[in-house]
Design an enzyme around this catalytic site. Sequence first.
Site, PDB file in Angstrom:
ATOM      1  N   GLU A   1      18.229 -17.264  -7.254  1.00  0.00           N
ATOM      2  CA  GLU A   1      17.824 -15.908  -7.621  1.00  0.00           C
ATOM      3  C   GLU A   1      17.295 -15.865  -9.061  1.00  0.00           C
ATOM      4  O   GLU A   1      16.276 -15.221  -9.338  1.00  0.00           O
ATOM      5  CB  GLU A   1      19.014 -14.944  -7.437  1.00  0.00           C
ATOM      6  CG  GLU A   1      18.781 -13.512  -7.875  1.00  0.00           C
ATOM      7  CD  GLU A   1      17.577 -12.829  -7.225  1.00  0.00           C
ATOM      8  OE1 GLU A   1      17.028 -13.364  -6.249  1.00  0.00           O
ATOM      9  OE2 GLU A   1      17.169 -11.767  -7.723  1.00  0.00           O
TER      10      GLU A   1
ATOM     11  N   LYS B   1      13.509 -14.692  -9.967  1.00  0.00           N
ATOM     12  CA  LYS B   1      13.241 -13.580 -10.886  1.00  0.00           C
ATOM     13  C   LYS B   1      12.323 -14.018 -12.013  1.00  0.00           C
ATOM     14  O   LYS B   1      11.382 -13.329 -12.374  1.00  0.00           O
ATOM     15  CB  LYS B   1      14.587 -13.086 -11.425  1.00  0.00           C
ATOM     16  CG  LYS B   1      14.634 -11.644 -11.756  1.00  0.00           C
ATOM     17  CD  LYS B   1      15.198 -10.785 -10.666  1.00  0.00           C
ATOM     18  CE  LYS B   1      14.418 -10.883  -9.387  1.00  0.00           C
ATOM     19  NZ  LYS B   1      15.027 -10.204  -8.272  1.00  0.00           N
TER      20      LYS B   1
ATOM     21  N   ARG C   1       4.044  -0.167  -4.752  1.00  0.00           N
ATOM     22  CA  ARG C   1       3.739  -0.661  -3.404  1.00  0.00           C
ATOM     23  C   ARG C   1       2.448  -1.486  -3.361  1.00  0.00           C
ATOM     24  O   ARG C   1       2.066  -1.991  -2.303  1.00  0.00           O
ATOM     25  CB  ARG C   1       3.623   0.517  -2.428  1.00  0.00           C
ATOM     26  CG  ARG C   1       4.881   1.345  -2.327  1.00  0.00           C
ATOM     27  CD  ARG C   1       4.711   2.462  -1.325  1.00  0.00           C
ATOM     28  NE  ARG C   1       4.546   1.960   0.015  1.00  0.00           N
ATOM     29  CZ  ARG C   1       5.527   1.676   0.848  1.00  0.00           C
ATOM     30  NH1 ARG C   1       6.772   1.868   0.473  1.00  0.00           N
ATOM     31  NH2 ARG C   1       5.283   1.214   2.052  1.00  0.00           N
TER      32      ARG C   1
ATOM     33  N   HIS D   1      18.461 -37.140  -6.595  1.00  0.00           N
ATOM     34  CA  HIS D   1      17.899 -37.772  -5.390  1.00  0.00           C
ATOM     35  C   HIS D   1      16.382 -37.667  -5.353  1.00  0.00           C
ATOM     36  O   HIS D   1      15.783 -37.722  -4.283  1.00  0.00           O
ATOM     37  CB  HIS D   1      18.546 -37.174  -4.139  1.00  0.00           C
ATOM     38  CG  HIS D   1      20.012 -37.446  -4.075  1.00  0.00           C
ATOM     39  ND1 HIS D   1      20.521 -38.692  -3.771  1.00  0.00           N
ATOM     40  CD2 HIS D   1      21.083 -36.668  -4.353  1.00  0.00           C
ATOM     41  CE1 HIS D   1      21.846 -38.653  -3.831  1.00  0.00           C
ATOM     42  NE2 HIS D   1      22.210 -37.435  -4.190  1.00  0.00           N
TER      43      HIS D   1
ATOM     44  N   CYS E   1       0.824  -1.204   0.000  1.00  0.00           N
ATOM     45  CA  CYS E   1       0.000   0.000   0.000  1.00  0.00           C
ATOM     46  C   CYS E   1       0.864   1.263   0.000  1.00  0.00           C
ATOM     47  O   CYS E   1       1.856   1.351   0.711  1.00  0.00           O
ATOM     48  CB  CYS E   1      -0.951   0.088   1.183  1.00  0.00           C
ATOM     49  SG  CYS E   1      -2.062  -1.313   1.286  1.00  0.00           S
TER      50      CYS E   1
ATOM     51  N   LYS F   1       6.185  -4.104  -3.761  1.00  0.00           N
ATOM     52  CA  LYS F   1       7.629  -3.921  -3.595  1.00  0.00           C
ATOM     53  C   LYS F   1       8.079  -4.103  -2.144  1.00  0.00           C
ATOM     54  O   LYS F   1       9.075  -4.755  -1.893  1.00  0.00           O
ATOM     55  CB  LYS F   1       7.995  -2.527  -4.096  1.00  0.00           C
ATOM     56  CG  LYS F   1       9.463  -2.200  -4.047  1.00  0.00           C
ATOM     57  CD  LYS F   1      10.173  -2.740  -5.253  1.00  0.00           C
ATOM     58  CE  LYS F   1      11.661  -2.464  -5.223  1.00  0.00           C
ATOM     59  NZ  LYS F   1      12.393  -3.470  -5.989  1.00  0.00           N
TER      60      LYS F   1
ATOM     61  N   TRP G   1      -2.423  -2.928  -1.693  1.00  0.00           N
ATOM     62  CA  TRP G   1      -2.032  -4.337  -1.831  1.00  0.00           C
ATOM     63  C   TRP G   1      -2.872  -5.058  -0.795  1.00  0.00           C
ATOM     64  O   TRP G   1      -2.686  -4.875   0.415  1.00  0.00           O
ATOM     65  CB  TRP G   1      -0.541  -4.513  -1.549  1.00  0.00           C
ATOM     66  CG  TRP G   1      -0.056  -5.904  -1.842  1.00  0.00           C
ATOM     67  CD1 TRP G   1       0.272  -6.422  -3.067  1.00  0.00           C
ATOM     68  CD2 TRP G   1       0.178  -6.953  -0.887  1.00  0.00           C
ATOM     69  NE1 TRP G   1       0.681  -7.728  -2.928  1.00  0.00           N
ATOM     70  CE2 TRP G   1       0.636  -8.082  -1.604  1.00  0.00           C
ATOM     71  CE3 TRP G   1       0.034  -7.049   0.487  1.00  0.00           C
ATOM     72  CZ2 TRP G   1       0.948  -9.282  -0.997  1.00  0.00           C
ATOM     73  CZ3 TRP G   1       0.351  -8.250   1.103  1.00  0.00           C
ATOM     74  CH2 TRP G   1       0.816  -9.361   0.360  1.00  0.00           C
TER      75      TRP G   1
ATOM     76  N   GLU H   1       8.761 -14.732 -10.707  1.00  0.00           N
ATOM     77  CA  GLU H   1       8.115 -13.506 -10.244  1.00  0.00           C
ATOM     78  C   GLU H   1       7.498 -12.704 -11.381  1.00  0.00           C
ATOM     79  O   GLU H   1       6.377 -12.220 -11.266  1.00  0.00           O
ATOM     80  CB  GLU H   1       9.193 -12.669  -9.529  1.00  0.00           C
ATOM     81  CG  GLU H   1       8.726 -11.380  -8.926  1.00  0.00           C
ATOM     82  CD  GLU H   1       9.865 -10.638  -8.221  1.00  0.00           C
ATOM     83  OE1 GLU H   1      11.045 -10.923  -8.493  1.00  0.00           O
ATOM     84  OE2 GLU H   1       9.563  -9.748  -7.415  1.00  0.00           O
TER      85      GLU H   1
ATOM     86  N   ASN I   1      -1.821   2.207   5.565  1.00  0.00           N
ATOM     87  CA  ASN I   1      -0.861   1.203   5.107  1.00  0.00           C
ATOM     88  C   ASN I   1      -0.391   0.443   6.339  1.00  0.00           C
ATOM     89  O   ASN I   1       0.098   1.065   7.282  1.00  0.00           O
ATOM     90  CB  ASN I   1       0.324   1.897   4.422  1.00  0.00           C
ATOM     91  CG  ASN I   1       1.503   0.960   4.199  1.00  0.00           C
ATOM     92  OD1 ASN I   1       1.310  -0.230   3.986  1.00  0.00           O
ATOM     93  ND2 ASN I   1       2.701   1.492   4.250  1.00  0.00           N
ATOM     94  N   GLY I   2      -0.544  -0.874   6.340  1.00  0.00           N
ATOM     95  CA  GLY I   2      -0.115  -1.675   7.488  1.00  0.00           C
ATOM     96  C   GLY I   2      -1.191  -2.680   7.843  1.00  0.00           C
ATOM     97  O   GLY I   2      -2.080  -2.963   7.038  1.00  0.00           O
TER      98      GLY I   2
HETATM   99  O1  M6R Z   1      13.028  -4.610   0.585  1.00  0.00           O
HETATM  100  P1  M6R Z   1      13.645  -5.942   0.799  1.00  0.00           P
HETATM  101  O2  M6R Z   1      14.985  -6.065   0.142  1.00  0.00           O
HETATM  102  O3  M6R Z   1      13.735  -6.324   2.243  1.00  0.00           O
HETATM  103  O4  M6R Z   1      12.679  -6.970   0.110  1.00  0.00           O
HETATM  104  C1  M6R Z   1      12.874  -8.349   0.234  1.00  0.00           C
HETATM  105  C2  M6R Z   1      12.084  -9.113  -0.804  1.00  0.00           C
HETATM  106  O5  M6R Z   1      10.722  -8.880  -0.645  1.00  0.00           O
HETATM  107  C3  M6R Z   1      12.488  -8.714  -2.228  1.00  0.00           C
HETATM  108  O6  M6R Z   1      13.870  -8.879  -2.413  1.00  0.00           O
HETATM  109  C4  M6R Z   1      11.730  -9.552  -3.260  1.00  0.00           C
HETATM  110  O7  M6R Z   1      12.094 -10.880  -3.151  1.00  0.00           O
HETATM  111  C5  M6R Z   1      12.009  -8.998  -4.663  1.00  0.00           C
HETATM  112  N1  M6R Z   1      10.850  -8.322  -5.145  1.00  0.00           N
HETATM  113  C6  M6R Z   1      12.332 -10.038  -5.659  1.00  0.00           C
HETATM  114  O8  M6R Z   1      12.650  -9.466  -6.896  1.00  0.00           O
END
Ligand code: M6R
Length: 605
Positions: A478, A482, A27, A501, A2, A600, A74, A485, A98-99
């Site tokens: 990673e 990516k 956000r 395994h 949010c 984000k 969100w 995501e 937000n929260g």
């Molecule tokens: O703001 P942060 O680095 O703490 O966020 C952690 C994860 O939410 C963030 O890295 C997330 O995995 C990314 N959006 C992935 O691309």
Amino acid sequence: MCGIVGYVGRQQARDIILHGLKELEYRGYDSAGMAVADKEGTYVRKAVGRVENLAEAVNREQPEGTCAIGHTRWATHGGATENNCHPHQSGRVTLIHNGIIENYKELAGILANEGRTPVSETDSEILAMFLDARYDGDPIKTMRECLPEVEGSYAICVLFADHPDEIYIARLGSPLIYGTTSDGAYVASDIVAILAYTDTYSVLPEGAVARLRTDEVRVITFNGRNIKPPVETVSWNVESAKKDGYEYYMLKEIHEEYDALQATLRPRIIHALPDFSADNVEDEFFKQVDRIVISACGTALHAGMVGSHLLEQLLRIETRVEIASEFRYGNPILDERTLLIVISQSGETADTLAALRLANERGAKTLAIVNVKGSAIAREAQRVLYTHAGPEIAVASTKAYAVQMGLIYLIALRFGLVTCRLDEPTVAHQITRLMETVDLIPDILAREKEIEAVAKELIHEEHLFFIGRGIDYALSLEGSLKLKEISYIHSEAYAAGELKHGTISLISEGMPVIAICSQDRLIPKMISNIREVESRGAKVIFITNEDYTGDEGKSQWRINIPKTDAFYTAIPVSIILQLIAYYVSYHKGLDVDHPRNLAKSVTVE
Ligand code: M6R
């Protein structure tokens, strides 16, 4: 999680709010809403989906007024419906939040006994109702009395119908900043929302309420003290938060990795050695440490995994990497001889913050690697080292990951030096190798078309594997995150030797396997694993060092990594993986910067 924005001043507010919401869309983008206060009443418009849907309605209706608040959501409590959309109204109160209000059920029970029933499924509406129920015409008094009873996290902007030229704000755990100009006062979750108007801002302290008027901001603590929070200046300009000709922020941010790494590392290399004196991280802080724990979430966690290889292999110090959301439930071993390093782009991630708090409570040393200045994690860690990536807008983290890895390398090398695990010539040599690797980034970007061509071949796939060993396994995790995501292709990252395994049963005819082979000493082992999957029908994308001329199985495609030191290959390899994910998503015609179901900053547990 949010985004909120507000403005009160001399200008019409609606465009300022719409602009801010657009900037805050990273956000959350399940729905958006706006309220404009006026002596005649409060205009409220809500729309499910992206901010552009809200903008369409607002532009048609042209609400007039110079005091307004806006929200992009969100969803946490209640689905993405118009009814659950903010602002929430109750009597004279209009509120955006937000929260998460953790005791909302308890508050709802109290309100039910008073004959009040919510119309939405949200925790936020309960807060609006609670404030309205206790409102006696004095907004500051009401907020000071009510908010100490609220548990959880919140950043709120509140309009009171009988104070149409004022915005009241407060926060606990969620970010909220405000700034003023001769045109009025602005409030937002993140400076990017108001950077077009001001580059100075203050972080609203927790346990305080602020009243925003055109010519004045008054901040008063819950116990009645007037305070003046310090004014900060952003270190980057409005242009760095723009797309700059790129179709998506993600691609722009990949292209910014070289500059971000230079900005993060160069000022901390003095006489060829890492140096944190300008960051107030003194050498003594690293002494008497027997073990290191790195904790973070998502991409930041993967950066920690890469860093742990250098710490263990070069320094021979025990280093564990812990998923932050699991950490505090495992009763971790933390004492004064443990150094906990938390990593976070936003500095807001609730699980990472909780890991940090636990380590602080148990007397461990805590150090944060954070991109956002003044964020909760930065404030609560005993020491903080900022990455200088500038604003990262795309939900998929790219340049933040690069600088997180770069900074852990520096920390490892300084740590090695001050604890006499490494001597000066070794550290100086490693620094040279690290910076030489950073200098290879333009080389990788020059291969973008070639990588795009491979990515295009993957757009119709439903399943895919990444395999690697050692650092390459951390990179596989990673690369896989990516791709999942932003392209919605299911993928798994596996330690190459572990596949046989059990999971190898999933390999079927034509399934792509991205094999990362950047570690010379492990390539022969990787080749065996490549052969294993190929003989079960997999088509392999072989990512390896450009000077490797040996066996490569029957790999379908090969992407070369410019030759560099084995410890630092993560920098070029991660860019290759980011470009693969980007181009798969792009050629699938997806909204790369706004993947579904995500936001984000993840400020909920
Ligand atoms: O703001 P942060 O680095 O703490 O966020 C952690 C994860 O939410 C963030 O890295 C997330 O995995 C990314 N959006 C992935 O691309």
